[in-house]
Motif scaffolding. Structure first.
Motif, PDB file in Angstrom:
ATOM      1  N   PRO A  67       0.816  -1.214   0.000  1.00  0.00           N
ATOM      2  CA  PRO A  67       0.000   0.000   0.000  1.00  0.00           C
ATOM      3  C   PRO A  67       0.859   1.278   0.000  1.00  0.00           C
ATOM      4  N   ASP A  68       0.167   2.410  -0.082  1.00  0.00           N
ATOM      5  CA  ASP A  68       0.797   3.706   0.166  1.00  0.00           C
ATOM      6  C   ASP A  68      -0.276   4.624   0.743  1.00  0.00           C
ATOM      7  N   ALA A  69       0.137   5.807   1.160  1.00  0.00           N
ATOM      8  CA  ALA A  69      -0.805   6.776   1.727  1.00  0.00           C
ATOM      9  C   ALA A  69      -0.277   8.170   1.441  1.00  0.00           C
ATOM     10  N   ASN A  70      -1.165   9.155   1.525  1.00  0.00           N
ATOM     11  CA  ASN A  70      -0.718  10.543   1.467  1.00  0.00           C
ATOM     12  C   ASN A  70      -1.772  11.421   2.116  1.00  0.00           C
ATOM     13  N   ARG A  71      -1.439  12.688   2.271  1.00  0.00           N
ATOM     14  CA  ARG A  71      -2.351  13.618   2.941  1.00  0.00           C
ATOM     15  C   ARG A  71      -2.676  14.772   2.001  1.00  0.00           C
ATOM     16  N   LYS A  72      -3.944  15.174   1.999  1.00  0.00           N
ATOM     17  CA  LYS A  72      -4.311  16.416   1.318  1.00  0.00           C
ATOM     18  C   LYS A  72      -5.279  17.159   2.227  1.00  0.00           C
ATOM     19  N   GLY A  73      -4.955  18.383   2.541  1.00  0.00           N
ATOM     20  CA  GLY A  73      -5.765  19.109   3.513  1.00  0.00           C
ATOM     21  C   GLY A  73      -5.724  18.367   4.836  1.00  0.00           C
ATOM     22  N   ASP A  74      -6.900  18.140   5.417  1.00  0.00           N
ATOM     23  CA  ASP A  74      -6.944  17.441   6.712  1.00  0.00           C
ATOM     24  C   ASP A  74      -7.235  15.961   6.557  1.00  0.00           C
TER      25      ASP A  74
ATOM     26  N   TYR B 160      -6.426  12.016   5.207  1.00  0.00           N
ATOM     27  CA  TYR B 160      -5.379  11.047   4.864  1.00  0.00           C
ATOM     28  C   TYR B 160      -5.992  10.010   3.932  1.00  0.00           C
ATOM     29  N   TYR B 161      -5.279   9.727   2.866  1.00  0.00           N
ATOM     30  CA  TYR B 161      -5.764   8.803   1.831  1.00  0.00           C
ATOM     31  C   TYR B 161      -4.860   7.581   1.815  1.00  0.00           C
ATOM     32  N   PHE B 162      -5.478   6.425   1.896  1.00  0.00           N
ATOM     33  CA  PHE B 162      -4.743   5.162   1.916  1.00  0.00           C
ATOM     34  C   PHE B 162      -5.055   4.438   0.609  1.00  0.00           C
ATOM     35  N   TYR B 163      -4.024   3.968  -0.079  1.00  0.00           N
ATOM     36  CA  TYR B 163      -4.185   3.309  -1.384  1.00  0.00           C
ATOM     37  C   TYR B 163      -3.645   1.889  -1.292  1.00  0.00           C
ATOM     38  N   PHE B 164      -4.397   0.944  -1.811  1.00  0.00           N
ATOM     39  CA  PHE B 164      -4.009  -0.464  -1.647  1.00  0.00           C
ATOM     40  C   PHE B 164      -4.475  -1.271  -2.855  1.00  0.00           C
ATOM     41  N   PRO B 165      -3.683  -2.275  -3.256  1.00  0.00           N
ATOM     42  CA  PRO B 165      -4.125  -3.200  -4.303  1.00  0.00           C
ATOM     43  C   PRO B 165      -4.770  -4.424  -3.664  1.00  0.00           C
ATOM     44  N   ALA B 166      -5.713  -4.987  -4.372  1.00  0.00           N
ATOM     45  CA  ALA B 166      -6.294  -6.273  -3.950  1.00  0.00           C
ATOM     46  C   ALA B 166      -6.911  -6.915  -5.177  1.00  0.00           C
ATOM     47  N   LYS B 167      -7.094  -8.229  -5.107  1.00  0.00           N
ATOM     48  CA  LYS B 167      -7.806  -8.921  -6.176  1.00  0.00           C
ATOM     49  C   LYS B 167      -9.293  -8.901  -5.886  1.00  0.00           C
TER      50      LYS B 167
ATOM     51  N   THR C 143      -3.111   7.377  10.944  1.00  0.00           N
ATOM     52  CA  THR C 143      -2.991   5.974  11.309  1.00  0.00           C
ATOM     53  C   THR C 143      -4.294   5.200  11.121  1.00  0.00           C
ATOM     54  N   GLY C 144      -5.287   5.842  10.511  1.00  0.00           N
ATOM     55  CA  GLY C 144      -6.559   5.181  10.301  1.00  0.00           C
ATOM     56  C   GLY C 144      -7.360   5.095  11.587  1.00  0.00           C
ATOM     57  N   PRO C 145      -8.406   4.232  11.677  1.00  0.00           N
ATOM     58  CA  PRO C 145      -8.811   3.307  10.615  1.00  0.00           C
ATOM     59  C   PRO C 145      -9.305   4.050   9.370  1.00  0.00           C
ATOM     60  N   PHE C 146      -9.148   3.377   8.218  1.00  0.00           N
ATOM     61  CA  PHE C 146      -9.501   3.985   6.943  1.00  0.00           C
ATOM     62  C   PHE C 146     -10.840   3.450   6.448  1.00  0.00           C
ATOM     63  N   ASP C 147     -11.602   4.367   5.904  1.00  0.00           N
ATOM     64  CA  ASP C 147     -12.934   4.050   5.402  1.00  0.00           C
ATOM     65  C   ASP C 147     -12.832   3.824   3.891  1.00  0.00           C
ATOM     66  N   PRO C 148     -13.036   2.580   3.425  1.00  0.00           N
ATOM     67  CA  PRO C 148     -12.797   2.309   2.003  1.00  0.00           C
ATOM     68  C   PRO C 148     -13.920   2.788   1.099  1.00  0.00           C
TER      69      PRO C 148
END
Ligand code: FUB
Length: 340
Positions: free
Chosen positions: A102-109, A111-118, A135-140
């Motif tokens: 995965p990776d993550a980044n921030r824009k404004g306030d 946090y965006y988490f990016y992940f691959p999956a099948k 640190t999440g938790p992240f809402d997909p």
């Protein structure tokens, strides 16, 4: 005497190097560390390896990860905090299995988490998830990013405020199935003397949840300006794209896969082309090699993994970090993961 001083200095330096080449996390298996500094704290977004019992194959089916944890450090050598479950495959409506790098980044306030999956058809896509905490938790999001495919997303924030996603990986990463622009369930590879399959880039939309443009190829060139060829296994792209900028130059780094190196190429634009320059990290113990690069407390670091904790089991890895040096000519000093 100066000899004594040299000995003391060497021992201090090697203590430091040894200290940071220890696994950063010991209570679970971690891999593919993507590091970012937000507000003076270092955050690491890794894969979470575990023993699924799935037999090893060339497609990486044994990497059957199910969830992610985020880690943070206030200072190098300090405590590494595990922030607990950040995202689980069961909470992602479209994802079925294999939560890879995965990776993550921030824009404004946000946090965006990016992940691959099948998905349930066994096709890799890239998902996005959001949180108001690094640190999440992240809402997909309910669906993968439209127009995404393959795996190993890395989202780079340029100095002008634009964000770009780099992605892709061949073999188990399925990039070779998208050469027509559509998914074909057949592995089509170029001949050895043809240009290699290249990684992809897309600029992110303002919402950070979609692409602002069709993904395009990132051209990796040799010193003569010719595309790196598919048979050039020491230099062709395999997986694990990452971009950092140093002295106005864009550094595109990646894994060579079956030759097990982290290498880099440089260019003047986030889109490339990038010209091959050399090796950042020699092979580690284990088949995969996957990294990220970040500046923290005024020093550049390479984040990587090996399989020390599991005694060499390729799918049970542990993240590490090491100092990384840009030379005055802009080249990066090659890191030996196991210095004497
Ligand atoms: O961790 C699963 C896969 O192994 C990653 O997505 C690849 O980059 C390789 O490290």
């Amino acid at each position: 005497s100066s000899a004594e001083q040299d000995t003391v200095l060497t021992s201090v330096m090697s203590d430091t190097l040894n200290a940071i080449s220890e696994p950063l996390v010991n209570h679970m298996y971690t891999a593919d560390p993507s590091a970012h500094v937000f507000d003076g704290t270092l955050y690491i977004y890794p894969s979470h390896d575990y023993e699924s019992g799935i037999p090893q194959d060339d497609l990486g089916s044994h990497f059957d990860m199910q969830d992610y944890h985020v880690f943070s450090m206030e200072t190098v050598g300090g405590e590494v905090t595990d922030h607990g479950l950040a995202l689980h495959v069961d909470d992602v409506p479209w994802a079925d299995r294999q939560m890879w790098a995965p990776d993550a980044n921030r824009k404004g306030d946000t946090y965006y988490f990016y992940f691959p999956a099948k998905d349930e058809n066994g096709v890799f896509y890239i998902g996005a998830a959001t949180s108001d905490s690094p640190t999440g938790p992240f809402d997909p999001q309910p669906e993968p990013i439209e127009g995404s495919y393959s795996m190993d997303p890395a989202v780079y924030k340029d100095t002008d405020g634009e964000y770009y996603m780099y992605f892709g990986g061949i073999w188990g990463g399925q990039l070779q199935r998208w050469e027509t622009g559509e998914y074909v369930e057949e592995d089509v590879y170029p001949a050895d003397d043809e240009p290699a399959i290249m990684p992809r880039i897309a600029r992110m939309s303002d919402d950070m949840l979609s692409f602002a443009e069709e993904p395009r190829e990132v051209m990796l060139l040799d010193q003569n300006g010719d595309p790196i060829t598919a048979g050039d296994n020491d230099r062709r792209f395999f997986e694990a794209a990452w971009v950092h900028k140093y002295n106005d130059t864009y550094y595109f780094s990646y894994s060579t896969g079956d030759t097990h190196k982290i290498v880099y190429a440089t260019g003047d634009s986030p889109y490339g082309p990038f010209t091959y320059q050399g090796v950042i990290l020699e092979p580690v113990i284990g088949w995969t090699n996957h990294h990220s690069i970040a500046e923290f407390e005024g020093q550049w670091y390479l984040f990587y993994h090996d399989t020390e904790l599991s005694g060499g089991q390729t799918h049970l890895r542990n993240i590490k970090m090491a100092e990384m040096t840009h030379n005055p000519d802009g080249s990066i000093e090659t890191i030996d993961p196991y210095p004497d």
